[in-house]
Design a protein around this motif. Structure first.
Motif, mmCIF file in Angstrom:
data_model
loop_
_atom_site.group_PDB
_atom_site.id
_atom_site.type_symbol
_atom_site.label_atom_id
_atom_site.label_comp_id
_atom_site.label_asym_id
_atom_site.label_seq_id
_atom_site.Cartn_x
_atom_site.Cartn_y
_atom_site.Cartn_z
ATOM 1 N N ALA A 85 49.946 11.765 89.766
ATOM 2 C CA ALA A 85 51.218 11.074 90.039
ATOM 3 C C ALA A 85 51.973 11.547 91.403
ATOM 4 N N VAL A 86 51.517 12.778 91.500
ATOM 5 C CA VAL A 86 52.169 13.634 92.771
ATOM 6 C C VAL A 86 51.264 13.035 93.917
ATOM 7 N N ARG A 87 50.096 13.175 93.582
ATOM 8 C CA ARG A 87 49.022 12.844 94.829
ATOM 9 C C ARG A 87 49.223 11.446 95.219
ATOM 10 N N ARG A 127 59.757 18.006 100.397
ATOM 11 C CA ARG A 127 61.146 17.645 100.217
ATOM 12 C C ARG A 127 61.254 16.441 99.522
ATOM 13 N N LYS A 128 60.511 15.158 100.282
ATOM 14 C CA LYS A 128 60.518 13.778 99.621
ATOM 15 C C LYS A 128 59.866 13.836 98.059
ATOM 16 N N LEU A 129 58.887 14.715 97.959
ATOM 17 C CA LEU A 129 58.365 14.734 96.605
ATOM 18 C C LEU A 129 59.159 15.497 95.683
ATOM 19 N N ARG A 130 60.089 16.376 96.028
ATOM 20 C CA ARG A 130 60.944 17.139 95.110
ATOM 21 C C ARG A 130 62.016 16.084 94.871
ATOM 22 N N GLN A 131 62.499 15.355 95.793
ATOM 23 C CA GLN A 131 63.778 14.511 95.767
ATOM 24 C C GLN A 131 63.069 13.211 94.714
ATOM 25 N N ARG A 132 61.790 12.864 94.472
ATOM 26 C CA ARG A 132 61.543 11.995 93.436
ATOM 27 C C ARG A 132 61.228 12.876 92.216
ATOM 28 N N GLY A 133 61.462 13.993 92.120
ATOM 29 C CA GLY A 133 61.351 14.635 90.716
ATOM 30 C C GLY A 133 59.970 15.433 90.530
ATOM 31 N N ALA A 134 59.181 15.521 91.654
ATOM 32 C CA ALA A 134 57.979 16.419 91.411
ATOM 33 C C ALA A 134 58.211 18.026 91.186
ATOM 34 N N PRO A 135 57.606 18.610 90.349
ATOM 35 C CA PRO A 135 57.826 19.984 90.307
ATOM 36 C C PRO A 135 57.140 20.635 91.252
ATOM 37 N N ASP A 136 57.396 21.774 91.886
ATOM 38 C CA ASP A 136 56.706 22.587 92.885
ATOM 39 C C ASP A 136 55.506 23.022 92.452
ATOM 40 N N GLU A 137 55.205 23.247 91.281
ATOM 41 C CA GLU A 137 53.742 23.706 90.909
ATOM 42 C C GLU A 137 52.665 22.915 91.086
ATOM 43 N N LEU A 138 53.363 21.413 90.928
ATOM 44 C CA LEU A 138 52.439 20.264 91.156
ATOM 45 C C LEU A 138 52.326 19.818 92.678
ATOM 46 N N ILE A 139 53.300 20.190 93.431
ATOM 47 C CA ILE A 139 53.340 19.687 95.000
ATOM 48 C C ILE A 139 52.373 20.441 95.627
ATOM 49 N N GLU A 140 52.401 21.808 95.646
ATOM 50 C CA GLU A 140 51.773 22.686 96.674
ATOM 51 C C GLU A 140 50.290 22.473 96.430
ATOM 52 N N PRO A 141 49.643 22.190 95.342
ATOM 53 C CA PRO A 141 48.173 22.129 95.146
ATOM 54 C C PRO A 141 47.828 20.647 95.654
ATOM 55 N N ALA A 142 48.615 19.765 95.376
ATOM 56 C CA ALA A 142 48.411 18.287 95.851
ATOM 57 C C ALA A 142 48.386 18.236 97.267
ATOM 58 N N LEU A 143 49.332 18.793 97.858
ATOM 59 C CA LEU A 143 49.423 18.948 99.458
ATOM 60 C C LEU A 143 48.288 19.730 100.015
ATOM 61 N N ASP A 144 47.982 20.902 99.280
ATOM 62 C CA ASP A 144 46.917 21.675 99.761
ATOM 63 C C ASP A 144 45.482 20.947 99.916
ATOM 64 N N ARG A 145 45.223 20.141 98.700
ATOM 65 C CA ARG A 145 43.989 19.196 98.884
ATOM 66 C C ARG A 145 44.015 18.080 99.841
ATOM 67 N N LEU A 146 45.362 17.457 100.090
ATOM 68 C CA LEU A 146 45.349 16.537 101.121
ATOM 69 C C LEU A 146 45.138 16.825 102.299
ATOM 70 N N ALA A 147 45.760 18.116 102.746
ATOM 71 C CA ALA A 147 45.334 18.836 103.828
ATOM 72 C C ALA A 147 43.793 19.074 104.230
ATOM 73 N N GLU A 148 43.266 19.665 102.991
ATOM 74 C CA GLU A 148 41.696 19.843 102.941
ATOM 75 C C GLU A 148 40.809 18.704 103.376
ATOM 76 N N GLU A 149 41.365 17.498 102.717
ATOM 77 C CA GLU A 149 40.754 16.197 103.027
ATOM 78 C C GLU A 149 40.886 15.467 104.294
ATOM 79 N N GLY A 150 41.983 16.193 105.008
ATOM 80 C CA GLY A 150 42.425 15.478 106.297
ATOM 81 C C GLY A 150 43.179 14.362 106.195
ATOM 82 N N LEU A 151 44.018 14.343 105.141
ATOM 83 C CA LEU A 151 44.908 13.048 104.876
ATOM 84 C C LEU A 151 46.282 13.837 105.427
#
Length: 156
Positions: A10-12, A31-55
């Motif tokens: 859902a976070v991704r 910030r936008k994901l936090r505002q939508r209620g995503a917990p920090d422990e799910l945000i960082e890995p999701a963003l790391d993966r998106l960055a690795e994928e070039g997204l």
């Protein structure tokens, strides 16, 4: 109906939806994901993966933001400040501004032409008014002085 952001999927998905609309910086997306209620422990890995994928790309975000704001008539100082407020690293911002290939002299002249119809100031008060406006827009004082004095900006 709001989406519950309690799973990595859902976070991704939400992050990808935001990125599909326009480029985002990592801090802004967090910030936008936090505002939508995503917990920090799910945000960082999701963003790391998106960055690795070039997204998720800070470089693309910087390039896009600089192009957008310069086209809207803002100068490098204002753009630098806005990007700094969005949590980007000063060195990255400065490098992106250097790499942007924006002709700041042309941008300054265009903004001045639109706002003041190309009328050079005739008295100290109108000179101060034009200077304040262009400085607020983020153009360097030395360039503003050259423009308002009628000196060639191409020497800049």
């Amino acid at each position: 109906m709001s989406v519950v952001l309690d799973t990595p999927v859902a976070v991704r998905r939400t992050a990808m939806d935001l990125l599909a609309r326009r480029e985002h910086g990592r801090v802004e997306l967090t910030r936008k994901l936090r505002q939508r209620g995503a917990p920090d422990e799910l945000i960082e890995p999701a963003l790391d993966r998106l960055a690795e994928e070039g997204l998720l790309s800070e470089a693309r975000y910087l390039e896009s933001f600089i192009r957008y704001r310069s086209n809207a008539g803002y100068g490098p100082a204002r753009i630098r400040e806005e990007l700094g407020q969005r949590g980007l690293i000063r060195g990255d911002i400065d490098q992106a501004l250097r790499d942007s290939e924006v002709d700041w002299a042309t941008q300054l002249r265009d903004v001045w032409q639109r706002k003041f119809a190309g009328q050079r100031p005739q008295d100290p008060r109108s000179r101060a008014q034009q200077t304040r406006f262009l400085a607020y827009r983020g153009f360097p004082m030395d360039m503003i002085g050259r423009l308002l004095s009628g000196r060639d900006l191409d020497d800049y």
